[in-house]
Design a protein around this motif. Structure first.
Motif, short mmCIF file in Angstrom:
data_model
loop_
_atom_site.label_atom_id
_atom_site.label_comp_id
_atom_site.label_asym_id
_atom_site.label_seq_id
_atom_site.Cartn_x
_atom_site.Cartn_y
_atom_site.Cartn_z
N VAL A 156 -81.28 39.69 31.39
CA VAL A 156 -81.66 40.96 32.02
C VAL A 156 -80.64 42.05 31.73
N HIS A 157 -79.47 41.66 31.18
CA HIS A 157 -78.45 42.63 30.81
C HIS A 157 -77.68 42.16 29.59
N TRP A 158 -77.19 43.13 28.82
CA TRP A 158 -76.26 42.85 27.74
C TRP A 158 -74.87 42.61 28.33
N PHE A 159 -73.99 42.05 27.51
CA PHE A 159 -72.58 41.91 27.91
C PHE A 159 -71.97 43.27 28.21
N SER A 160 -72.30 44.26 27.38
CA SER A 160 -71.75 45.60 27.62
C SER A 160 -72.21 46.17 28.95
N ASP A 161 -73.42 45.84 29.38
CA ASP A 161 -73.93 46.32 30.67
C ASP A 161 -73.11 45.77 31.83
N VAL A 162 -72.83 44.46 31.77
CA VAL A 162 -72.09 43.85 32.89
C VAL A 162 -70.63 44.29 32.87
N ALA A 163 -70.08 44.46 31.66
CA ALA A 163 -68.70 44.96 31.58
C ALA A 163 -68.62 46.38 32.14
N GLY A 164 -69.61 47.21 31.80
CA GLY A 164 -69.64 48.57 32.33
C GLY A 164 -69.80 48.59 33.84
N GLY A 165 -70.63 47.70 34.37
CA GLY A 165 -70.78 47.61 35.83
C GLY A 165 -69.49 47.23 36.52
N ALA A 166 -68.77 46.27 35.93
CA ALA A 166 -67.49 45.84 36.51
C ALA A 166 -66.46 46.97 36.46
N LEU A 167 -66.44 47.71 35.36
CA LEU A 167 -65.48 48.82 35.23
C LEU A 167 -65.79 49.94 36.22
N LEU A 168 -67.07 50.24 36.40
CA LEU A 168 -67.45 51.27 37.36
C LEU A 168 -67.12 50.83 38.78
N GLY A 169 -67.38 49.56 39.08
CA GLY A 169 -67.03 49.03 40.40
C GLY A 169 -65.53 49.07 40.64
N ALA A 170 -64.75 48.74 39.61
CA ALA A 170 -63.29 48.79 39.73
C ALA A 170 -62.80 50.21 39.97
N ALA A 171 -63.45 51.18 39.31
CA ALA A 171 -63.08 52.59 39.51
C ALA A 171 -63.38 53.00 40.95
N GLY A 172 -64.52 52.58 41.48
CA GLY A 172 -64.86 52.88 42.87
C GLY A 172 -63.88 52.26 43.84
N LEU A 173 -63.48 51.02 43.57
CA LEU A 173 -62.49 50.34 44.43
C LEU A 173 -61.14 51.04 44.39
N ALA A 174 -60.72 51.41 43.19
CA ALA A 174 -59.42 52.08 43.05
C ALA A 174 -59.40 53.37 43.85
N TRP A 175 -60.49 54.11 43.82
CA TRP A 175 -60.55 55.35 44.59
C TRP A 175 -60.61 55.08 46.09
N ALA A 176 -61.42 54.09 46.49
CA ALA A 176 -61.58 53.80 47.91
C ALA A 176 -60.27 53.37 48.56
N PHE A 177 -59.48 52.60 47.83
CA PHE A 177 -58.25 52.06 48.41
C PHE A 177 -56.99 52.78 47.93
N ALA A 178 -57.16 53.92 47.29
CA ALA A 178 -56.00 54.71 46.88
C ALA A 178 -55.21 55.15 48.10
N ARG A 179 -53.91 54.97 48.07
CA ARG A 179 -53.01 55.36 49.17
C ARG A 179 -53.36 54.68 50.48
N ASP A 180 -54.01 53.50 50.40
CA ASP A 180 -54.32 52.75 51.62
C ASP A 180 -53.01 52.35 52.30
N GLY A 181 -52.86 52.71 53.57
CA GLY A 181 -51.64 52.39 54.30
C GLY A 181 -50.58 53.45 54.20
N LYS A 182 -50.86 54.52 53.41
CA LYS A 182 -49.90 55.62 53.27
C LYS A 182 -50.64 56.93 53.55
N GLU A 183 -49.98 57.84 54.12
CA GLU A 183 -50.51 59.18 54.32
C GLU A 183 -51.94 59.19 54.80
#
Length: 198
Positions: A167-194
């Motif tokens: 149902v997906h190419w390898f590039s599709d799942v890699a792109g999904g993981a990268l986009l999810g990682a970007a969302g996580l990085a933003w959500a938890f940026a400066r977590d515990g600070k300021e």
């Protein structure tokens, strides 16, 4: 933000068609052994990445973050879930990654509550959502190696399942993981600070 820039660069490469030979090879490898029981297991595992399941899991994680006094990442996580989901849908209409040929598909997903017919498969929404949810669950226990390993196993398992089912190419799942990682990085940026904890 570096994770988002990596996702953008990877998306440009995928959209240009440079990853198609790798995608075709990966599907061939994934489907080289095709027992029927594995198809059923793949469909069952894919259910974990459905929008309805991940949305409920995400709300539970946000509630746990709020109980820990981590308001900033809790609200940012909800925003990341919504914004990355909207970007996923937009890209499936705009980024011309070749669709999956019908003869490759081993399964069709059960009809969701809201069904949209996308012309392109990139990026994988299942992998995007499981990356956000599993990563956020691991963030409930910062530094816990078992939690990180479990999150990694869920993400890798979802990616492998989506490619195996055709149902997906390898590039599709890699792109999904990268986009999810970007969302996580933003959500938890400066977590515990300021203002990360209030």
């Amino acid at each position: 933000m570096v994770p988002l820039a990596v996702f953008a660069a990877f998306s440009a490469v995928a959209g240009a068609g440079f990853l198609l030979p790798l995608d075709l090879w990966m599907v061939g490898v994934a489907q080289s052994r095709t027992p029927e029981a594995l198809d059923a297991a793949g469909r069952a595992f894919s259910w974990l990445g459905d929008l309805e399941v991940t949305a409920v899991a995400l709300l539970m994680i946000c509630a746990a973050l709020l109980r820990q006094g981590r308001r900033r990442p809790a609200w940012r996580l909800v925003a990341a879930f919504v914004l990355t989901g909207l970007l996923e849908v937009a890209m499936k209409f705009l980024l011309p990654v070749p669709p999956i040929p019908e003869h490759v598909s081993r399964s069709t997903d059960p009809s969701p509550i809201v069904e949209v017919d996308y012309p392109y498969p990139y990026p994988s929404g299942h992998v995007l959502r499981i990356t956000l949810v599993a990563g956020a669950a691991a963030a409930l226990r910062p530094g816990n190696r078992v939690a990180l390993l479990c999150a990694g196993a869920l993400i890798a398992g979802m990616a492998a399942t989506r490619v195996y089912l055709g149902v997906h190419w390898f590039s599709d799942v890699a792109g999904g993981a990268l986009l999810g990682a970007a969302g996580l990085a933003w959500a938890f940026a400066r977590d515990g600070k300021e203002g990360g904890k209030e």
